[in-house]
Design a protein around this motif. Structure first.
Motif, PDB file in Angstrom:
ATOM      1  N   MET A   1       1.032  -1.278  -0.043  1.00 31.34           N
ATOM      2  CA  MET A   1      -0.033  -0.182   0.192  1.00 31.34           C
ATOM      3  C   MET A   1       1.270   1.166   0.198  1.00 31.34           C
ATOM      4  N   LYS A   2       0.873   2.071  -0.939  1.00 27.76           N
ATOM      5  CA  LYS A   2       1.595   3.202  -1.060  1.00 27.76           C
ATOM      6  C   LYS A   2       0.754   4.340  -0.074  1.00 27.76           C
ATOM      7  N   SER A   3       1.736   5.258   0.476  1.00 26.30           N
ATOM      8  CA  SER A   3       0.944   5.781   1.715  1.00 26.30           C
ATOM      9  C   SER A   3       1.169   8.240   1.317  1.00 26.30           C
ATOM     10  N   ILE A   4       0.796   8.730   1.527  1.00 26.42           N
ATOM     11  CA  ILE A   4       0.532   9.629   0.184  1.00 26.42           C
ATOM     12  C   ILE A   4      -0.101  11.051   2.567  1.00 26.42           C
ATOM     13  N   TYR A   5       1.077  11.751   1.894  1.00 24.01           N
ATOM     14  CA  TYR A   5       0.935  12.584   2.677  1.00 24.01           C
ATOM     15  C   TYR A   5       0.556  13.871   2.062  1.00 24.01           C
ATOM     16  N   ILE A   6      -1.116  14.189   2.410  1.00 22.56           N
ATOM     17  CA  ILE A   6      -1.222  15.683   2.175  1.00 22.56           C
ATOM     18  C   ILE A   6      -1.891  17.478   2.951  1.00 22.56           C
ATOM     19  N   LEU A   7      -0.968  17.744   2.901  1.00 21.00           N
ATOM     20  CA  LEU A   7      -0.574  19.516   3.419  1.00 21.00           C
ATOM     21  C   LEU A   7      -1.263  20.522   2.444  1.00 21.00           C
ATOM     22  N   ASP A   8      -2.407  21.435   3.600  1.00 20.62           N
ATOM     23  CA  ASP A   8      -3.191  21.772   2.496  1.00 20.62           C
ATOM     24  C   ASP A   8      -3.818  22.921   4.379  1.00 20.62           C
ATOM     25  N   ASP A   9      -3.695  23.785   4.641  1.00 19.16           N
ATOM     26  CA  ASP A   9      -4.534  24.607   5.829  1.00 19.16           C
ATOM     27  C   ASP A   9      -5.505  24.902   5.641  1.00 19.16           C
ATOM     28  N   HIS A  10      -6.488  24.076   4.257  1.00 17.95           N
ATOM     29  CA  HIS A  10      -7.935  23.794   4.472  1.00 17.95           C
ATOM     30  C   HIS A  10      -8.199  23.035   4.468  1.00 17.95           C
ATOM     31  N   PRO A  11      -8.725  22.831   6.315  1.00 18.90           N
ATOM     32  CA  PRO A  11      -9.487  21.052   5.687  1.00 18.90           C
ATOM     33  C   PRO A  11     -10.514  20.535   5.202  1.00 18.90           C
ATOM     34  N   ILE A  12     -10.989  21.080   4.389  1.00 18.35           N
ATOM     35  CA  ILE A  12     -11.992  21.151   3.088  1.00 18.35           C
ATOM     36  C   ILE A  12     -11.200  20.895   2.320  1.00 18.35           C
ATOM     37  N   ILE A  13      -9.930  21.190   1.836  1.00 23.54           N
ATOM     38  CA  ILE A  13      -9.072  21.005   0.679  1.00 23.54           C
ATOM     39  C   ILE A  13      -8.461  18.880   0.885  1.00 23.54           C
ATOM     40  N   THR A  14      -8.259  18.524   2.263  1.00 27.37           N
ATOM     41  CA  THR A  14      -7.769  17.773   3.030  1.00 27.37           C
ATOM     42  C   THR A  14      -8.345  16.840   2.666  1.00 27.37           C
ATOM     43  N   GLU A  15      -9.664  17.225   2.963  1.00 23.34           N
ATOM     44  CA  GLU A  15     -10.680  16.019   3.161  1.00 23.34           C
ATOM     45  C   GLU A  15     -11.139  15.493   2.402  1.00 23.34           C
ATOM     46  N   GLY A  16     -11.168  16.572   1.058  1.00 23.67           N
ATOM     47  CA  GLY A  16     -12.120  16.642  -0.222  1.00 23.67           C
ATOM     48  C   GLY A  16     -10.690  15.133  -1.161  1.00 23.67           C
ATOM     49  N   ILE A  17      -9.553  15.890  -0.866  1.00 27.24           N
ATOM     50  CA  ILE A  17      -8.568  15.137  -1.999  1.00 27.24           C
ATOM     51  C   ILE A  17      -8.651  13.642  -1.126  1.00 27.24           C
ATOM     52  N   ALA A  18      -8.398  13.305  -0.154  1.00 23.44           N
ATOM     53  CA  ALA A  18      -8.456  12.270   0.581  1.00 23.44           C
ATOM     54  C   ALA A  18      -9.096  11.839   0.387  1.00 23.44           C
ATOM     55  N   GLN A  19     -10.827  12.263  -0.005  1.00 23.52           N
ATOM     56  CA  GLN A  19     -12.321  11.231   0.120  1.00 23.52           C
ATOM     57  C   GLN A  19     -11.398  10.568  -1.604  1.00 23.52           C
ATOM     58  N   LEU A  20     -11.272  11.239  -2.533  1.00 20.30           N
ATOM     59  CA  LEU A  20     -11.186  11.035  -3.936  1.00 20.30           C
ATOM     60  C   LEU A  20     -10.150  10.089  -3.926  1.00 20.30           C
ATOM     61  N   LEU A  21      -9.162  10.215  -3.354  1.00 22.40           N
ATOM     62  CA  LEU A  21      -8.241   9.359  -3.329  1.00 22.40           C
ATOM     63  C   LEU A  21      -8.373   7.964  -2.798  1.00 22.40           C
ATOM     64  N   ALA A  22      -8.870   7.717  -1.438  1.00 22.21           N
ATOM     65  CA  ALA A  22      -9.590   6.656  -0.365  1.00 22.21           C
ATOM     66  C   ALA A  22     -10.316   5.684  -0.918  1.00 22.21           C
ATOM     67  N   ASN A  23     -10.841   6.221  -2.297  1.00 20.73           N
ATOM     68  CA  ASN A  23     -11.722   5.264  -3.061  1.00 20.73           C
ATOM     69  C   ASN A  23     -10.651   3.951  -3.613  1.00 20.73           C
ATOM     70  N   ASN A  24      -9.929   4.630  -4.134  1.00 25.43           N
ATOM     71  CA  ASN A  24      -8.937   3.231  -4.581  1.00 25.43           C
ATOM     72  C   ASN A  24      -8.481   2.598  -3.792  1.00 25.43           C
ATOM     73  N   GLN A  25      -8.201   2.392  -2.538  1.00 20.66           N
ATOM     74  CA  GLN A  25      -8.253   1.763  -1.178  1.00 20.66           C
ATOM     75  C   GLN A  25      -6.414   1.097  -1.688  1.00 20.66           C
ATOM     76  N   GLN A  26      -5.634   1.828  -2.901  1.00 21.14           N
ATOM     77  CA  GLN A  26      -3.977   1.395  -2.723  1.00 21.14           C
ATOM     78  C   GLN A  26      -3.536   2.438  -1.967  1.00 21.14           C
ATOM     79  N   TYR A  27      -4.402   3.067  -1.161  1.00 16.27           N
ATOM     80  CA  TYR A  27      -3.023   4.523  -0.109  1.00 16.27           C
ATOM     81  C   TYR A  27      -3.891   4.147   0.872  1.00 16.27           C
ATOM     82  N   GLN A  28      -2.568   4.536   0.976  1.00 16.43           N
ATOM     83  CA  GLN A  28      -3.147   5.237   2.924  1.00 16.43           C
ATOM     84  C   GLN A  28      -2.744   6.849   2.750  1.00 16.43           C
ATOM     85  N   ILE A  29      -4.020   7.281   3.378  1.00 17.66           N
ATOM     86  CA  ILE A  29      -3.550   9.255   3.734  1.00 17.66           C
ATOM     87  C   ILE A  29      -3.531   9.377   4.390  1.00 17.66           C
TER      88      ILE A  29
END
Length: 104
Positions: A1-29
Motif C-alpha cells: 500500500m502506498k502512503s500519501i501525505y496531503i498538506l493544506d491549511d484548509h481542512p475542506i481541501i485535505t478532506e476532499g482530496i483524501a476522499q477522492l484517493l480513499a476510493n482507490n484503496q491502494q493508498y494510505q492517506i
C-alpha cells in the motif's frame, strides 16, 4: 500500500482530496494543516508522495522542500497552486518537484 501525505491549511481541501484517493484503496492517506504536523509525521514515517498546497499559512511549499532537502529526504512532491506566475513555476521546477497542478 502506498502512503500519501496531503498538506493544506484548509481542512475542506485535505478532506476532499483524501476522499477522492480513499476510493482507490491502494493508498494510505494522512492529512495535515500546518508544516509542523508534517515535520512531526516525518519523524516516524516516510510517505511515498507529498501533495502540498503552494501557500500554507505563513509558509510556502518551497519552505517545506528546503526542509526536506536539509534532512536528506527524497520524497516526491506534487504541488498544487492558484499561482501561475512564471517566477513561481520556475522556482518549483528548479526545486525539482515531481509535478505542478494549477487550481484553475
Amino acid at each position: 500500500m502506498k502512503s500519501i501525505y496531503i498538506l493544506d491549511d484548509h481542512p475542506i481541501i485535505t478532506e476532499g482530496i483524501a476522499q477522492l484517493l480513499a476510493n482507490n484503496q491502494q493508498y494510505q492517506i494522512t492529512t495535515g494543516h500546518h508544516d509542523s504536523e508534517l515535520y512531526n509525521y516525518l519523524n516516524d514515517h516516510t510517505p511515498d508522495l507529498l501533495i502540498i498546497d503552494y501557500e500554507i499559512q505563513d509558509k510556502t511549499a518551497l519552505d517545506v522542500i528546503t526542509y526536506l532537502q536539509k534532512k536528506g529526504m527524497n520524497i516526491p512532491q506534487l504541488i498544487y497552486t492558484m499561482h501561475t506566475e512564471f517566477w513561481i513555476i520556475k522556482l518549483l521546477i528548479k526545486a525539482e518537484v515531481a509535478g505542478i497542478v494549477t487550481k484553475k
